[in-house]
Design an enzyme around this catalytic site. Sequence first.
Site, mmCIF file in Angstrom:
data_model
loop_
_atom_site.group_PDB
_atom_site.id
_atom_site.type_symbol
_atom_site.label_atom_id
_atom_site.label_comp_id
_atom_site.label_asym_id
_atom_site.label_seq_id
_atom_site.Cartn_x
_atom_site.Cartn_y
_atom_site.Cartn_z
ATOM 1 N N CYS A 33 0.812 -1.221 0.000
ATOM 2 C CA CYS A 33 0.000 0.000 0.000
ATOM 3 C C CYS A 33 0.846 1.271 0.000
ATOM 4 C CB CYS A 33 -0.978 -0.015 1.173
ATOM 5 S SG CYS A 33 -0.261 -0.575 2.714
ATOM 6 N N TYR A 34 2.097 1.167 0.415
ATOM 7 C CA TYR A 34 2.995 2.329 0.439
ATOM 8 C C TYR A 34 4.300 1.952 -0.272
ATOM 9 C CZ TYR A 34 -0.066 4.374 3.977
ATOM 10 O OH TYR A 34 -1.128 4.894 4.645
#
Lengths: 136, 410
Positions: free
Chosen positions: B141-142
């Site tokens: 997600c990052y």
Amino acid sequence: MTVSQKVVLRFPSEVADKPVVCELALQFGLKFNILQASISAHREGVMVLEMLGDKSQQEKALSFLRDKGLEIESLSQDIRKVEERCIHCGACVGVCPTQALYLEKPSFLVKYEESKCIACELCISSCFTGAMEALI
Amino acid sequence: MSKLLRTYEEINQKIKEGKAVVVTAEEVIDLVESKGVEKAAQEVDVVTTGTFGVMCSSGAFLNIGHTKPRMKINEAYLNGVLAYAGLAAVDLFVGATQVAKDDPLNKVHPGEFKYGGGHVIQDLVAGKDVLLEAFAYGTDCYPRKKLTTWINLRDLNQAYLFNPRNAYQNYNVAVNLSDRTIYTYMGMLLPNLDSAGFSSAGQLSPLLNDPLYRVIGVGTKIFLGGGTGYIAWEGTQHTPTVERTSRGVPKAGAGTLAVIGDLKGMSADWLWGVSVRGYGCSLAVGLGVPIPILDEETMYYCSVKDEDILAPIVDYSSAYPNGTGEILGYVDYRTLREGSILVQDKKVPTSSMSSYRRAREVATLLKEWICKGEFLLTEPVLKLPGIESGLQFRNLPERPVNNNFLTGGR
Ligand code: SF4
Ligand code: SF4
């Protein structure tokens, strides 16, 4: 011709307890003011001295002191206070040996009187904001 | 509590109408001297206090905004100063005493500590661009792993000062009994009792005007760094139980405040990054607390004078670093401000670490804000722990650890 010059004398521990400075008067006929001194027996010492008298006698006196093992620096530096950086805390006031830096009352502003300064630079080490500067 | 003279609501109503009577903690001394506590308490609605000095345990939380692609920062530097990133993805905390990563520290003693967290905070508040270098390990997600950019306070989502320990109620007077110059957070101390450092704003200092924490509490709105803030909690090392004078004034460092406030409303003139030779970096903070004169007792405590406040003299070459608790004597702030004190029969010149001039300016500014109707008072939602709490200053009880448990953390 009588001139005045300020010098910083650094004494190695071997000569710190020997009477050398009085020779300036005895041997070389100079007058002197001790502006600051921190010397004790068997330890290194520093003395800020103002010599008054004949220029050539002063030169002779300084080489005499060098022969005795003293380190000599001339005190030609100017110390400046940068007002925009001064927060008027007073951290420099108690360490300044000549009260060139002082707390003015009742304003409680820290003021600098340059003519009293002997350029020992203690204020530079004690100031938190870099407001005291040495101009070389 | 003596008879209630006015409520917070009544004071705020007067402030809004421009009718509040406000004096500084310095001005109130003469007023009480000439008119007495009773009359002064009737006349005055608010007394303003102030202090400006180096306050370690200060720092700022910054939310820098998300990048595209997103990044969960693992390690971050602001102008080369490590900022704590272990909070979330883009929340950082920069602490005042964190020194730039390439600083030579005390390798050549005394180190100069030219730039640190306090300077980062001052630069941000001054509106300067600050270099951010950030690193991450990357997640689904990052995904982003590296970021180098300039940031500016105006672009940050949130930026607030959060200082866990400010406004120490009284403090030590530091001297040096040894035969060499020492470099401490109380400044440079010359050998053989050749100088002394002290730090409190004394009669102007917030907690010395409310020594028993009767009116100052969690939620009190304050002057902070040239803007406004609030008291968030008791400060770390808050120690109400120290010895006190007959007026209730602590004879050593006692109460402290944890404070919070929006960095965006603050000014670089009141948050000053400092370099303390041989010690490190920190932040000088301007802080002022308004004291509502609710009753005569509040006024009595506000009339405290420098000569009523005693500070312990401590040797910073041995007693302090070794934590022996040994005290060489007590001295009052009036004497300290006169320029020299007597210690072991020697006249010792004094240096103040906190600016009395600027403490006075804080109290005066706060007074002006209140008089102009720009600053209303808030009633605390929680009291600070007082003497009755029994709260003591504790040292760390160190316990032996078996090698099997060591994690390798430095
Ligand atoms: S250098 Fe600084 S401390 Fe030394 S005499 Fe001059 S002003 Fe005072
Ligand atoms: S120590 Fe520096 S900032 Fe403080 S009063 Fe002296 S010159 Fe100003």
